[in-house]
Design an enzyme around this catalytic site. Structure first.
Site, PDB file in Angstrom:
ATOM      1  N   HIS A  99      -8.012   1.523  -5.985  1.00 39.34           N
ATOM      2  CA  HIS A  99      -7.231   0.674  -5.068  1.00 39.34           C
ATOM      3  C   HIS A  99      -5.772   1.067  -5.151  1.00 39.34           C
ATOM      4  O   HIS A  99      -5.264   1.356  -6.240  1.00 39.34           O
ATOM      5  CB  HIS A  99      -7.377  -0.806  -5.427  1.00 39.34           C
ATOM      6  N   LEU A 100      -5.120   1.047  -3.992  1.00 36.15           N
ATOM      7  CA  LEU A 100      -3.680   1.336  -3.968  1.00 36.15           C
ATOM      8  C   LEU A 100      -2.882   0.174  -4.556  1.00 36.15           C
ATOM      9  O   LEU A 100      -1.907   0.370  -5.282  1.00 36.15           O
ATOM     10  CB  LEU A 100      -3.226   1.601  -2.527  1.00 36.15           C
ATOM     11  N   SER A 101      -3.288  -1.036  -4.202  1.00 35.24           N
ATOM     12  CA  SER A 101      -2.578  -2.225  -4.685  1.00 35.24           C
ATOM     13  C   SER A 101      -3.234  -2.712  -5.972  1.00 35.24           C
ATOM     14  O   SER A 101      -4.346  -2.292  -6.314  1.00 35.24           O
ATOM     15  CB  SER A 101      -2.627  -3.321  -3.611  1.00 35.24           C
ATOM     16  N   TYR A 156       0.787  -1.228   0.000  1.00 38.13           N
ATOM     17  CA  TYR A 156       0.000   0.000   0.000  1.00 38.13           C
ATOM     18  C   TYR A 156       0.824   1.287   0.000  1.00 38.13           C
ATOM     19  O   TYR A 156       0.240   2.373  -0.058  1.00 38.13           O
ATOM     20  CB  TYR A 156      -0.962  -0.011   1.205  1.00 38.13           C
TER      21      TYR A 156
HETATM   22  C1  DQA Z   1      -7.406  -2.184  -1.171  1.00 42.69           C
HETATM   23  C2  DQA Z   1      -7.378  -3.643  -1.599  1.00 42.69           C
HETATM   24  C3  DQA Z   1      -8.309  -4.485  -0.743  1.00 42.69           C
HETATM   25  O1  DQA Z   1      -8.268  -5.844  -1.171  1.00 42.69           O
HETATM   26  C4  DQA Z   1      -7.866  -4.426   0.699  1.00 42.69           C
HETATM   27  O2  DQA Z   1      -8.774  -5.160   1.517  1.00 42.69           O
HETATM   28  C5  DQA Z   1      -7.691  -3.043   1.186  1.00 42.69           C
HETATM   29  C6  DQA Z   1      -7.121  -2.027   0.318  1.00 42.69           C
HETATM   30  C7  DQA Z   1      -6.378  -1.328  -1.930  1.00 42.69           C
HETATM   31  O3  DQA Z   1      -6.497  -0.122  -1.880  1.00 42.69           O
HETATM   32  O4  DQA Z   1      -5.456  -1.877  -2.530  1.00 42.69           O
HETATM   33  O5  DQA Z   1      -7.938  -2.754   2.364  1.00 42.69           O
HETATM   34  O6  DQA Z   1      -8.704  -1.661  -1.453  1.00 42.69           O
END
Ligand code: DQA
Length: 146
Positions: free
Chosen positions: A101-103, A23
């Site tokens: 999403h960050l990832s 992240y």
């Molecule tokens: C997330 C990806 C999700 O799978 C995870 O549960 C998160 C962060 C992301 O920003 O990459 O809490 O949404």
């Protein structure tokens, strides 16, 4: 003035300490400050909310409908893969939104490859750490600018 509201789901308050390899190193407040400055410089109004609670997120999305918000940027975090209630709230208010999403969720565990939001989103931006939010805002700006 165009109004954009950003919603961040559970555990995103721990950004910076939480799995930095996935992240990134930056805190949520650093990322949101950068996003607000970018919005300011482009003349759009942007505010944000982080919550660890699904019900609070549903209530806040309903409030966005009453507030006349034009676009939503949402990272539902863990609720991405589970929440019919948040999906239904977004459908109910009918505000166009970008899923962030960050990832890179599509390259992670199989359960993360299922999202309850992507088929109703304007688009999905995933994998660019904190920069994903800036890219989402840029995508919205591109739609509103002639
Ligand atoms: C997330 C990806 C999700 O799978 C995870 O549960 C998160 C962060 C992301 O920003 O990459 O809490 O949404």
């Amino acid at each position: 003035m165009v109004k954009i509201r950003v919603f961040n789901g559970p555990n995103l308050n721990l950004l910076g300490q939480r799995e930095p390899g996935q992240y990134g190193q930056r805190s949520l407040s650093e990322i949101m400050q950068e996003l607000e400055s970018f919005a300011d410089s482009c003349g759009v109004g942007l505010d944000h909310l982080q919550t660890n609670s699904e019900g609070v997120m549903v209530d806040a999305i309903q409030q966005a409908g009453r507030d006349g918000v034009d676009y939503i940027i949402i990272n539902p975090a863990g609720y991405t893969h589970t929440s019919v209630a948040i999906r239904d709230a977004l459908l109910a208010v009918d505000i166009p939104f970008v899923e962030v999403h960050l990832s890179a969720v599509t390259s992670r565990e199989p359960f993360r490859q299922v999202t309850y939001f992507s088929d109703i989103a304007l688009g999905v931006i995933s994998g660019f750490r904190g920069e994903s939010y800036l890219l989402a805002l840029q995508a919205i700006l591109n739609r509103i600018e002639p």
